[in-house]
Design an enzyme around this catalytic site. Structure first.
Site, PDB file in Angstrom:
ATOM      1  N   ARG A   1       0.832  -1.207   0.000  1.00  0.00           N
ATOM      2  CA  ARG A   1       0.000   0.000   0.000  1.00  0.00           C
ATOM      3  C   ARG A   1       0.865   1.256   0.000  1.00  0.00           C
ATOM      4  O   ARG A   1       0.563   2.243  -0.686  1.00  0.00           O
ATOM      5  CB  ARG A   1      -0.947  -0.014   1.207  1.00  0.00           C
ATOM      6  CG  ARG A   1      -1.970   1.104   1.162  1.00  0.00           C
ATOM      7  CD  ARG A   1      -3.029   0.956   2.229  1.00  0.00           C
ATOM      8  NE  ARG A   1      -2.498   1.108   3.577  1.00  0.00           N
ATOM      9  CZ  ARG A   1      -3.237   1.005   4.682  1.00  0.00           C
ATOM     10  NH1 ARG A   1      -4.528   0.714   4.601  1.00  0.00           N
ATOM     11  NH2 ARG A   1      -2.699   1.157   5.877  1.00  0.00           N
TER      12      ARG A   1
ATOM     13  N   LYS B   1      -2.648   7.001   1.174  1.00  0.00           N
ATOM     14  CA  LYS B   1      -2.369   7.230   2.596  1.00  0.00           C
ATOM     15  C   LYS B   1      -1.283   8.301   2.659  1.00  0.00           C
ATOM     16  O   LYS B   1      -0.091   8.002   2.791  1.00  0.00           O
ATOM     17  CB  LYS B   1      -1.945   5.930   3.280  1.00  0.00           C
ATOM     18  CG  LYS B   1      -2.078   6.006   4.799  1.00  0.00           C
ATOM     19  CD  LYS B   1      -2.122   4.630   5.411  1.00  0.00           C
ATOM     20  CE  LYS B   1      -1.942   4.673   6.904  1.00  0.00           C
ATOM     21  NZ  LYS B   1      -3.012   5.345   7.626  1.00  0.00           N
TER      22      LYS B   1
ATOM     23  N   GLU C   1     -15.945   6.944   5.843  1.00  0.00           N
ATOM     24  CA  GLU C   1     -15.159   6.294   6.898  1.00  0.00           C
ATOM     25  C   GLU C   1     -15.100   7.242   8.080  1.00  0.00           C
ATOM     26  O   GLU C   1     -15.556   8.378   7.995  1.00  0.00           O
ATOM     27  CB  GLU C   1     -13.763   5.921   6.391  1.00  0.00           C
ATOM     28  CG  GLU C   1     -12.972   7.099   5.844  1.00  0.00           C
ATOM     29  CD  GLU C   1     -11.643   6.720   5.200  1.00  0.00           C
ATOM     30  OE1 GLU C   1     -11.175   5.588   5.365  1.00  0.00           O
ATOM     31  OE2 GLU C   1     -11.068   7.590   4.540  1.00  0.00           O
TER      32      GLU C   1
HETATM   33  N1  PXG Z   1      -9.095   5.122   7.051  1.00  0.00           N
HETATM   34  C1  PXG Z   1      -8.194   6.099   7.273  1.00  0.00           C
HETATM   35  C2  PXG Z   1      -8.420   7.453   6.703  1.00  0.00           C
HETATM   36  C3  PXG Z   1      -7.034   5.810   8.014  1.00  0.00           C
HETATM   37  O1  PXG Z   1      -6.150   6.793   8.224  1.00  0.00           O
HETATM   38  C4  PXG Z   1      -7.799   3.530   8.277  1.00  0.00           C
HETATM   39  C5  PXG Z   1      -8.928   3.872   7.532  1.00  0.00           C
HETATM   40  C6  PXG Z   1      -7.615   2.112   8.721  1.00  0.00           C
HETATM   41  O2  PXG Z   1      -6.667   1.462   7.913  1.00  0.00           O
HETATM   42  P1  PXG Z   1      -5.767   0.276   8.451  1.00  0.00           P
HETATM   43  O3  PXG Z   1      -4.938  -0.134   7.299  1.00  0.00           O
HETATM   44  O4  PXG Z   1      -4.972   0.806   9.593  1.00  0.00           O
HETATM   45  O5  PXG Z   1      -6.679  -0.797   8.889  1.00  0.00           O
HETATM   46  C7  PXG Z   1      -6.835   4.527   8.556  1.00  0.00           C
HETATM   47  C8  PXG Z   1      -5.653   4.198   9.421  1.00  0.00           C
HETATM   48  C9  PXG Z   1      -4.302   6.586  14.354  1.00  0.00           C
HETATM   49  C10 PXG Z   1      -4.039   6.723  12.914  1.00  0.00           C
HETATM   50  O6  PXG Z   1      -3.850   7.448  15.121  1.00  0.00           O
HETATM   51  C11 PXG Z   1      -4.459   5.796  11.970  1.00  0.00           C
HETATM   52  C12 PXG Z   1      -4.245   6.012  10.598  1.00  0.00           C
HETATM   53  C13 PXG Z   1      -3.606   7.145  10.238  1.00  0.00           C
HETATM   54  C14 PXG Z   1      -3.166   8.064  11.173  1.00  0.00           C
HETATM   55  C15 PXG Z   1      -3.382   7.863  12.514  1.00  0.00           C
HETATM   56  O7  PXG Z   1      -4.981   5.621  14.759  1.00  0.00           O
HETATM   57  N2  PXG Z   1      -4.631   5.199   9.541  1.00  0.00           N
END
Ligand code: PXG
Length: 305
Positions: A54, A153, A186
């Site tokens: 990713r 991301k 989301e």
């Molecule tokens: N949507 C967004 C916009 C994200 O930033 C997820 C979904 C979940 O994806 P994963 O691959 O982790 O299952 C994310 C996750 C935090 C944090 O503090 C998390 C994310 C980015 C920045 C901070 O929990 N990404």
């Protein structure tokens, strides 16, 4: 004195206090860069292959050339964990456009900046029920797929931050964003799932979501458990009238949503399907085939830079 943690920064492992980047880095000046948030469970990095894929896809969409191969990047993540003796950790992997001048043009940045931070973090997964959170539907719309899409991301999180400020001001834990069409997208940093009549639904990529690694594992888990799961458009009506709503992401794992905009979801607690998926997800994250062991003989080439 206790030894300082080390951070990987541009080819070197440096002490945390010395891990600094330039004020001319376009990651800071413009949010021009990509990242991953990854977890290590019991000495094994959960779905590192998917996180690395990713990251490289995010970078590709920005024409950002990562100066390490995927194998080298994988090894850097493992080595950062080894050097910090971490068995349960949260890993932040960042590639920014690098140092340039004060113009926005990415062509003026020669070398991307690469760093990997790893900090101890134990899992909240366990035999007890997941946390229950309260949410609002934010007035901030998710950036659409033809704008600064969260499919990337990227380091540009203002869209999520504005929604988070709104939920903070409302005195609740989370903000759920609608997409530009008005469908559920989301939450600020997690994917959304709704359950109605035993069927699990989650917004599809049309809603401008990040395709979460956790989301992917939950969809697979539903299949394994014979729970019907759909990737589809979800309306605000379907959200607030669901039997269960839960959020899923690497850092927060799985959280039940008990209330949205002041209205109860189901009983207001943890529903049976959320509980089941949470318990099964807790077993899944430590399965050998789901992770890459950290403390093993090195098999990959050393990072060069
Ligand atoms: N949507 C967004 C916009 C994200 O930033 C997820 C979904 C979940 O994806 P994963 O691959 O982790 O299952 C994310 C996750 C935090 C944090 O503090 C998390 C994310 C980015 C920045 C901070 O929990 N990404």
């Amino acid at each position: 004195m206790e030894k300082e943690p080390v951070v990987y920064l541009d080819g070197k492992y440096v002490e945390k206090s010395k891990a600094v980047v330039s004020v001319f880095d376009h990651g800071l000046l413009y949010g021009d860069g990509v990242f991953e948030g990854i977890r290590e469970y019991a000495g094994s990095v959960f779905r590192l292959d998917e996180h690395i894929d990713r990251l490289y896809d995010s970078a590709k969409s920005l024409h950002l050339k990562i100066p390490l191969s995927k194998d080298q990047m994988t090894e850097v993540v493992l080595e950062t964990l080894r050097r910090n003796h971490l068995r349960d950790a949260y890993i932040r992997l960042v590639v920014s456009r690098g140092v340039g001048d004060l113009g926005v043009d990415p062509q003026l940045c020669k070398d991307p900046t690469v760093f990997v931070i790893a900090e101890p973090m134990s899992s909240g997964l366990g035999p007890r029920d997941p946390k229950v959170v309260r949410a609002i539907v934010s007035s901030v719309r998710r950036d659409s797929v033809d704008a600064t899409s969260h499919e990337i991301k990227s380091l540009n999180y203002l869209n999520s931050i504005l929604a988070k400020i709104e939920s903070n001001n409302a005195g609740v834990d989370e903000a759920i964003l609608l997409d530009s069409r008005g469908f559920v997208s989301e939450a600020s940093v997690t994917n959304v799932f709704v359950v109605k009549g035993g069927i699990v639904s989650t917004p599809s990529s049309a809603a401008g979501i990040l395709r979460g690694i956790t989301r992917g594992r939950i969809i697979k888990l539903c299949g394994d458990l014979n729970i019907e799961v759909r990737e589809t458009d979800v309306t605000r009506f379907e959200l607030v009238t669901a039997d269960e709503v839960f959020l899923a992401g690497t850092k927060s794992e799985i959280r039940a949503v008990g209330m949205i905009d002041g209205g109860k979801i189901g009983s207001g607690g943890v529903g049976p399907i959320t509980r089941r998926l949470y318990q099964e997800f807790a077993k899944l994250v430590v399965r050998p085939e789901e992770g890459l062991p950290v403390f093993q003989a090195k098999t990959l080439s050393a990072p060069a830079r």
